[in-house]
Design a protein around this motif. Sequence first.
Motif, mmCIF file in Angstrom:
data_model
loop_
_atom_site.group_PDB
_atom_site.id
_atom_site.type_symbol
_atom_site.label_atom_id
_atom_site.label_comp_id
_atom_site.label_asym_id
_atom_site.label_seq_id
_atom_site.Cartn_x
_atom_site.Cartn_y
_atom_site.Cartn_z
ATOM 1 N N ASN A 133 4.000 -1.063 3.442
ATOM 2 C CA ASN A 133 4.052 0.253 2.834
ATOM 3 C C ASN A 133 5.400 0.424 2.134
ATOM 4 N N THR A 134 5.394 0.464 0.825
ATOM 5 C CA THR A 134 6.637 0.471 0.061
ATOM 6 C C THR A 134 7.237 1.851 -0.117
ATOM 7 N N VAL A 169 1.662 3.880 9.007
ATOM 8 C CA VAL A 169 1.755 2.432 9.208
ATOM 9 C C VAL A 169 2.762 1.854 8.230
ATOM 10 N N GLY A 170 3.612 0.985 8.721
ATOM 11 C CA GLY A 170 4.594 0.350 7.852
ATOM 12 C C GLY A 170 4.222 -1.061 7.452
ATOM 13 N N TRP A 171 3.437 -1.741 8.307
ATOM 14 C CA TRP A 171 3.183 -3.167 8.096
ATOM 15 C C TRP A 171 1.904 -3.576 8.817
ATOM 16 N N ILE A 172 1.096 -4.410 8.162
ATOM 17 C CA ILE A 172 -0.078 -5.037 8.782
ATOM 18 C C ILE A 172 -0.071 -6.502 8.387
ATOM 19 N N PHE A 189 0.853 -1.184 0.000
ATOM 20 C CA PHE A 189 0.000 0.000 0.000
ATOM 21 C C PHE A 189 0.889 1.234 0.000
ATOM 22 N N ASP A 190 0.329 2.345 -0.469
ATOM 23 C CA ASP A 190 1.122 3.560 -0.619
ATOM 24 C C ASP A 190 0.726 4.612 0.405
ATOM 25 N N ALA A 191 1.248 5.819 0.236
ATOM 26 C CA ALA A 191 1.009 6.893 1.196
ATOM 27 C C ALA A 191 -0.467 7.230 1.324
#
Length: 358
Positions: free
Chosen positions: A230-231, A237-240, A89-91
């Motif tokens: 989040n690439t 959030v960085g990771w779910i 997912f992005d910004a």
Amino acid sequence: MTDVGIVGAGAGAAAAAFVIDRTVPDADVTVVEKSGGLCGRAATRRHEDLTYDYGANYLKSDDDRVVELITETLDDEGLVDASEPVYTFDADGAVSPGRDADEHKWSYRRGLTQIAKRLFGRTDATVHRRTRVETVRRVDGTGATDGDDAAEDGRWELDDADGATHGPFDALLMNPPAPQTADLLRTAEWDDPLRETLVEAVGAVEYGSVWTAVLHYPFALDVPYYALVNTDKEHAVGWISREECKAGHVPDGETLLIVQASDAWSAAHYDDDPAENVAALAEHTADILDDERLADPAWTDHQGWRYALPEGGVDAGPIDSARDAGLYLLGDWVAGEGRLHAALANGLDVGERVAYGI
């Protein structure tokens, strides 16, 4: 070499202890760990009928030696593989397929801490938990400190916060994150010019922080992925990830999300009220997954990791030189990659160097 001391009981330390025990049967290995758990940031908790890996989420199959260790050398009973893909997912929170890979995403039915538990369990090592090391000391054969005409073949001792002394050790392995290792070396009773050089090199390793929320819901999510990452690193959030994708972790019909904030968000909110942090991350999760139910979890947990992920490697020169004094540094930060498989591989390497006197 028969007496080996290890500071920290992370994955690298467990792998090193395992190699030393197998290679040098008469070795006496003592491990001193400040927390009550094993395996460092590869941490597992349980709540009622839930099991969840709230630090490192899984073990990748990126190193052949580690794969052989986990699937062949150790008992693979209870090993589980989250086979669903990882999406991105992005910004703006827009979710897309595209970061799936062929590597395994392994854990155990009882969680990732099983790695260290199984490795230490195959050794005769003595593990002291809830024991914080305060002083590292170099001594000669008579017990004199290194500054008191110690012999070149000096040994190592550790003083803990309760006033007990551990050692002396022929070799000392240090497994804490780089900043904590640097702190111990900075105050070490070791009169050698190498100490300052080593402290400078180790202290230069930068880390990213991670603040983690654990969110439980009494319903299942209908999504095709195991995790979202989040690439562009522009989101809070960085990771779910979904713990229900690991067999044995979550009952059928329920959802347990591990939500890890970005480095920037974690650093900015690290000392904020935990309940407010959890609520904020739940709101972000609801927005990303486009499901308003996720803003109101039934049960939550949380954990902050101030030294979560090393952001680069370390100058190998001082670390290599320290081995001449019987001092070995190990962990993912020594490997230069903040991954569980890297920590294990580095531990295997260090264990062999200690065992064979390299």
